[in-house]
Design an enzyme around this catalytic site. Sequence first.
Site, PDB file in Angstrom:
ATOM      1  CB  CYS A  72       2.829 -32.861 -27.086  1.00 37.53           C
ATOM      2  SG  CYS A  72       2.960 -32.389 -25.361  1.00 37.53           S
ATOM      3  CB  CYS A  83       0.327 -30.528 -25.300  1.00 37.12           C
ATOM      4  SG  CYS A  83       2.103 -30.510 -25.255  1.00 37.12           S
ATOM      5  CG  ASP A  84      -2.337 -31.842 -28.098  1.00 35.31           C
ATOM      6  OD1 ASP A  84      -2.684 -30.722 -27.690  1.00 35.31           O
ATOM      7  OD2 ASP A  84      -1.487 -32.000 -29.001  1.00 35.31           O
TER       8      ASP A  84
END
Length: 313
Positions: free
Chosen positions: A137, A140-141
Amino acid sequence: MATKKEQIIVLGSGCAGLAAAIYASRGNLNPLVIEGNRRGGQLITTEEIENFPGFPDGIGGYELVERMRSQAEKFGARFSNDHILSMACAAGEISLRGSSAVNYATEALIIATGTDSKCLEIPGEVEYGGGKGVSVCATCDGPFFRGKEVAVIGGGDTALGEALFLSRICKKVYLIHRRDSFRGSKIMDHRVRSNAAISILLSAVVEEILGNGAGVTGIRLRNVGTEERKILPCSGVFIAAGHAPNSSFAAGILPLDSNGYFVASDEDPAAATFPGIFLAGDCADPAYQQAVIAAGTGARAAIAAERWLSGKS
Ligand code: NAP
């Protein structure tokens, strides 16, 4: 534990499950939505959706899901933070067992459990997961790799979208695909090819993710034409190798295809083969997997369930 019988349960809280909940709650069916492990489904980690009708300037995946959820709540949908592990079907009753040890029983069920990201199953993938450099992701990261060099693996729309997102944060993005052309959409293909921060490596297979114990340091690549191997240094690896359906809880109970996708009845594309069970979204759609289609099939499943329930009484 005593089980309260519901009229209708919706499994899944992504686009399909929430659309089903909106329709079922507006139809006075008082649905219970069991949200699953990942509340909001795949869209929650999609930075921007440009092709959902009604949003000409695009909309963030998180915002779209939250809007759908509050729309369902407004009409009376109830939500349970549980994850279904198994199910059983008997005449007149469908029962479900959750990871919270709660048992559920329902007259009608809409399965909208979506899909999860697939792994590459190569050395280093598990070892360097969980915050050490391997991710599925970018939204997200990605920010953890600001100013660094990263690799994105895959050739579909997810991989192309992840590469574009990371190109705005990272120093360099290597987009690595095992074939000589992408399978993603033409517009995304054009965008990655004209982005100076993205370096495309085609016909390349990642054999291993390398690291120093604490984090990723690179990947070992093999060219599928020449068989030449090389090491590409990078700090992050984003895997976008497609998705597998969340259907294991129903294995042996409902028919699944060879890849685990739910199979609809011959008579009605909204219905499973057991009376009172309906299907919606990506978990029953190996071919299209689009947010708008998931929402549409969620609405269709709720209408079909409503008709089936009223035909019973
Ligand atoms: P996908 O289209 O199935 O693509 C998966 C990619 O991963 C393929 O290129 C595949 O290679 C590659 N792959 C699979 N296993 C691999 C392995 N072991 N090693 C290396 N590469 C591997 O999946 P997706 O990109 O997640 O998209 C799923 C669906 O969602 C598609 O219908 C897509 O259009 C849709 N989607 C739409 C949007 C949007 O509209 N904005 C955004 C994201 C996704 P091969 O090509 O060789 O099979």
